[in-house]
Design a protein around this motif. Structure first.
Motif, PDB file in Angstrom:
ATOM      1  N   MET A   1       9.323   2.317 129.284  1.00 55.68           N
ATOM      2  CA  MET A   1      10.228   1.174 129.539  1.00 55.68           C
ATOM      3  C   MET A   1      11.060   0.882 128.289  1.00 55.68           C
ATOM      4  O   MET A   1      10.506   0.755 127.200  1.00 55.68           O
ATOM      5  CB  MET A   1       9.370  -0.045 129.901  1.00 55.68           C
ATOM      6  CG  MET A   1      10.147  -1.244 130.331  1.00 55.68           C
ATOM      7  SD  MET A   1      10.652  -1.174 132.049  1.00 55.68           S
ATOM      8  CE  MET A   1       9.245  -1.947 132.859  1.00 55.68           C
ATOM      9  N   THR A   2      12.351   0.834 128.463  1.00 50.48           N
ATOM     10  CA  THR A   2      13.242   0.506 127.342  1.00 50.48           C
ATOM     11  C   THR A   2      14.130  -0.668 127.734  1.00 50.48           C
ATOM     12  O   THR A   2      14.324  -0.952 128.915  1.00 50.48           O
ATOM     13  CB  THR A   2      14.151   1.710 126.989  1.00 50.48           C
ATOM     14  OG1 THR A   2      14.770   2.163 128.186  1.00 50.48           O
ATOM     15  CG2 THR A   2      13.359   2.839 126.360  1.00 50.48           C
ATOM     16  N   GLU A   3      14.663  -1.337 126.732  1.00 50.45           N
ATOM     17  CA  GLU A   3      15.588  -2.457 126.953  1.00 50.45           C
ATOM     18  C   GLU A   3      17.018  -1.954 126.743  1.00 50.45           C
ATOM     19  O   GLU A   3      17.304  -1.246 125.763  1.00 50.45           O
ATOM     20  CB  GLU A   3      15.324  -3.557 125.916  1.00 50.45           C
ATOM     21  CG  GLU A   3      13.957  -4.186 126.011  1.00 50.45           C
ATOM     22  CD  GLU A   3      13.907  -5.270 127.073  1.00 50.45           C
ATOM     23  OE1 GLU A   3      14.661  -6.257 126.941  1.00 50.45           O
ATOM     24  OE2 GLU A   3      13.130  -5.117 128.040  1.00 50.45           O
ATOM     25  N   VAL A   4      17.891  -2.337 127.668  1.00 52.72           N
ATOM     26  CA  VAL A   4      19.294  -1.949 127.546  1.00 52.72           C
ATOM     27  C   VAL A   4      20.162  -3.206 127.584  1.00 52.72           C
ATOM     28  O   VAL A   4      20.070  -4.003 128.515  1.00 52.72           O
ATOM     29  CB  VAL A   4      19.702  -0.980 128.676  1.00 52.72           C
ATOM     30  CG1 VAL A   4      21.197  -0.698 128.625  1.00 52.72           C
ATOM     31  CG2 VAL A   4      18.921   0.324 128.578  1.00 52.72           C
ATOM     32  N   LEU A   5      20.996  -3.355 126.575  1.00 51.99           N
ATOM     33  CA  LEU A   5      21.959  -4.464 126.528  1.00 51.99           C
ATOM     34  C   LEU A   5      23.298  -3.949 127.063  1.00 51.99           C
ATOM     35  O   LEU A   5      23.895  -3.030 126.490  1.00 51.99           O
ATOM     36  CB  LEU A   5      22.100  -4.967 125.087  1.00 51.99           C
ATOM     37  CG  LEU A   5      23.178  -6.032 124.840  1.00 51.99           C
ATOM     38  CD1 LEU A   5      22.912  -7.299 125.646  1.00 51.99           C
ATOM     39  CD2 LEU A   5      23.271  -6.366 123.340  1.00 51.99           C
ATOM     40  N   LEU A   6      23.723  -4.538 128.167  1.00 50.38           N
ATOM     41  CA  LEU A   6      25.004  -4.174 128.787  1.00 50.38           C
ATOM     42  C   LEU A   6      26.053  -5.165 128.309  1.00 50.38           C
ATOM     43  O   LEU A   6      25.886  -6.373 128.445  1.00 50.38           O
ATOM     44  CB  LEU A   6      24.900  -4.225 130.314  1.00 50.38           C
ATOM     45  CG  LEU A   6      23.795  -3.369 130.952  1.00 50.38           C
ATOM     46  CD1 LEU A   6      23.671  -3.708 132.443  1.00 50.38           C
ATOM     47  CD2 LEU A   6      24.077  -1.883 130.766  1.00 50.38           C
ATOM     48  N   ASP A   7      27.145  -4.648 127.794  1.00 55.62           N
ATOM     49  CA  ASP A   7      28.156  -5.469 127.131  1.00 55.62           C
ATOM     50  C   ASP A   7      29.508  -5.172 127.796  1.00 55.62           C
ATOM     51  O   ASP A   7      30.062  -4.086 127.600  1.00 55.62           O
ATOM     52  CB  ASP A   7      28.178  -5.028 125.652  1.00 55.62           C
ATOM     53  CG  ASP A   7      28.710  -6.094 124.736  1.00 55.62           C
ATOM     54  OD1 ASP A   7      29.556  -6.875 125.185  1.00 55.62           O
ATOM     55  OD2 ASP A   7      28.257  -6.118 123.569  1.00 55.62           O
ATOM     56  N   TRP A   8      29.990  -6.108 128.631  1.00 57.59           N
ATOM     57  CA  TRP A   8      31.242  -5.856 129.352  1.00 57.59           C
ATOM     58  C   TRP A   8      32.412  -5.869 128.390  1.00 57.59           C
ATOM     59  O   TRP A   8      32.647  -6.870 127.696  1.00 57.59           O
ATOM     60  CB  TRP A   8      31.436  -6.858 130.495  1.00 57.59           C
ATOM     61  CG  TRP A   8      30.784  -6.378 131.752  1.00 57.59           C
ATOM     62  CD1 TRP A   8      31.394  -5.755 132.799  1.00 57.59           C
ATOM     63  CD2 TRP A   8      29.388  -6.445 132.082  1.00 57.59           C
ATOM     64  NE1 TRP A   8      30.468  -5.435 133.763  1.00 57.59           N
ATOM     65  CE2 TRP A   8      29.244  -5.844 133.359  1.00 57.59           C
ATOM     66  CE3 TRP A   8      28.250  -6.930 131.438  1.00 57.59           C
ATOM     67  CZ2 TRP A   8      28.008  -5.732 133.991  1.00 57.59           C
ATOM     68  CZ3 TRP A   8      27.021  -6.822 132.067  1.00 57.59           C
ATOM     69  CH2 TRP A   8      26.909  -6.223 133.330  1.00 57.59           C
TER      70      TRP A   8
END
Lengths: 105, 464
Positions: A1-8
């Motif tokens: 499990m990894t964390e992903v930061l989505l940045d529009w």
């Protein structure tokens, strides 16, 4: 499990999602109701193109929509990309639009 | 399920009765005579590749000038998935099946160019069509095909779809056949018979089919890269097939005169071997015909590149769509980048003569607004009324290519416009009262692509 930061790219919007092992970023976003652009879902069309700001991903299939210059510049395909570390990504439709400029302009 | 098994339905369409029992019209002239002015248009609407989190849709547009909702989108059939890129579409039946008693022109076959998903929409209620079946991409990939494009019905109720890639979005493309219950029948052509594919048209009385070439999906999907042209990854050939045997009889390499040959149109009269192909990048119209047992092809209309102030290179016209009027008298076309729709007299098919044009939209169009709405892109997909008196067009080419050449289209959406055509005088004029704005939808701005009429049109029907 990894964390992903989505940045529009074109707005203030950001979202953080958890991506289970073996899943793609697109699948993980959809599972929590976050809509991202996509098309073929096989790595051929590039509609889901995002750009790595930090972290790394592995593509489950060859990313046929991306040329070597795109890969070298951190472009990834969310429909076939699984993060291998916690990752920060520029997302949204305008990222795809950067892939190929107007050749006459 | 099969339209051929429901003869009773035809009784509900009394005002469209014909002299024969099958779908369509006995001849092209019969189509012109039977046609009433179109009241309803079906238009492909798209959100793919936008930050609009919604599926693509079939738009039902009111084109009846006597209606209160004239030039409005009055209904939409939303696709069940996002990301399809609806593009071209076609009917389950046309005049080529007019011998098939009971078969009706009733179901639209609507492929997703990016998703490889194929949708079937029942238009029994013309203004309230209903999605009735979805063929999922896996059923298409199973035949090592992807990227469905042109849909034509073929005689006996079957449907043939040009497929631009293999299951990986690479070459070769081919053709996928559906049966009259809209089940995947399999691959129509021997694998590898062609490499690239795009549009096709068949002329059964001449036992010929013509297919054209775009590129591998993985090449054109992400956008137009001039390097790919230099590397020979875009098409420049015409493939002439033996229609009965489904094999290529003759390939014509057009060279630099025919880069990216897209839309293929035979004359409507079933006797003719003449027709035209729009070579988009070379911006030439290629005329082809058969003589001495083989096909010949050469440019007959050439649009010159134009200098754009402050830009690196002269800009090609980019002829992205052409169509032939039902009376085979005029060839219409669109120059998407320059911003021009035009009509040429083709009464002498080898020697087209310019009749008229409208300079609108695109980089150089004289008219850049209609009803105070910025047009933001050039004229693209065309459709002509069966009587040849009204020409309509939309402005989106392909989501990723729009982003490159007319990025404002993602923010403003497409428009659908109309010109009145006088076929006797050979003139056309913009109808400024007509504007369908795809930028003004609840989910956000949409692109608009191909247009069709419920009773067939100048790019749907073929005669045996």
């Amino acid at each position: 499990m990894t964390e992903v930061l989505l940045d529009w790219r074109d707005s203030e919007r950001t979202e953080t999602i958890s991506v289970p092992d073996g899943a793609t970023i697109l699948d993980a976003a959809e599972a929590v109701g976050i809509g991202l652009p996509f098309g073929c879902r096989t790595g051929a069309c590039g509609t889901c193109t995002a750009r790595l700001l930090s972290g790394d991903v592995v593509h489950h299939r060859p990313p046929r929509a991306l040329k070597d210059r795109h890969l070298a510049n951190g472009y990834v395909l969310l429909c076939i990309a699984e993060p291998t570390t916690d990752t920060h990504l520029a997302v949204g439709a305008t990222v795809q639009a950067e892939l190929v400029p107007n050749p006459w302009k | 399920m099969s339209d051929a098994e429901q003869p009773a339905e035809s009784e509900t369409h009394d005002h469209h009765d014909h002299d024969h029992e099958g779908p369509g019209y006995a001849t092209p002239q019969a189509a012109i005579e039977a046609a009433e002015p179109e009241q309803t248009a079906y238009v492909m609407g798209l959100h793919v590749g936008q930050d609009v989190d919604a599926p693509d849709f079939l738009a039902v547009v009111d084109v009846d000038p006597d209606s209160d909702t004239y030039s409005e989108i009055i209904n939409r059939v939303k696709m069940p998935n996002k990301g399809d890129e609806l593009h071209h579409f076609g009917w389950n039946a046309c005049s080529s099946s007019c011998h098939m008693d009971g078969l009706e022109r009733r179901h639209l076959v609507i492929p997703g160019q990016r998703s490889s998903r194929i949708h079937i929409v029942d238009t029994k209620e013309r203004r309230d069509p209903e999605l009735t079946k979805v063929i999922e991409p896996e059923a298409v990939y199973e035949h090592d095909l992807s990227a469905p494009h042109t849909v034509h019905c073929i005689p006996d109720g079957e449907i043939l779809i040009s497929m631009l890639g293999d299951a990986d979005g690479d070459l070769p493309g081919g053709f996928l056949e559906l049966n009259d219950d809209f089940e995947v029948q399999g691959r129509w052509d021997p694998p590898g018979e062609i490499e690239m594919n795009y549009d096709y048209w068949y002329q059964p009385r001449q036992n010929v089919m013509l297919s054209t070439e775009w590129a591998a999906p993985k090449t054109y999907y992400p956008g137009f890269d001039l390097e790919d042209v230099e590397d020979g990854k875009y098409g420049q050939r015409l493939n002439f097939w033996d229609w009965e045997s489904g094999t290529v009889e003759q390939t014509i390499d057009l060279g630099e005169d025919g880069l990216i040959p897209l839309e293929a149109r035979f004359l409507h009269t079933p006797e003719s071997t003449h027709g035209y192909v729009g070579a988009a990048l070379s911006s030439n119209i290629i005329h082809f015909h058969e003589s001495d047992g083989e096909y010949h092809a050469e440019p007959v209309i050439e649009f010159d590149d134009r200098e754009h102030e402050g830009w690196d290179m002269p800009v090609p016209a980019l002829v992205t769509d052409i169509l032939i009027s039902m009376d085979d008298r005029y060839l219409f076309g669109s120059n998407w980048l320059h911003g021009e729709v035009w009509m040429y007299d083709i009464s002498d098919p080898s020697n087209p003569r310019k009749a008229d044009s409208i300079s609108i939209g695109g980089y150089f169009g004289d008219i850049q607004q209609v009803q105070d709405r910025d047009i933001v892109a050039g004229p693209q997909m065309l459709q002509l009324s069966l009587d040849g008196e009204r020409l309509y067009w939309t402005t989106s080419l392909f989501s990723s290519w729009d982003n490159q050449f007319f990025p404002e289209e993602a923010e403003n959406g497409s428009v659908m416009l109309k010109a009145d055509v006088d076929p006797r005088e050979g003139t056309m004029s913009l109808d400024r009262d007509f504007l369908v704005d795809f930028g003004d939808l609840p989910e956000g701005p949409a692109r608009a692509h191909e247009i069709r009429w419920p009773d067939g049109d100048c790019t749907s029907d073929v005669w045996q």
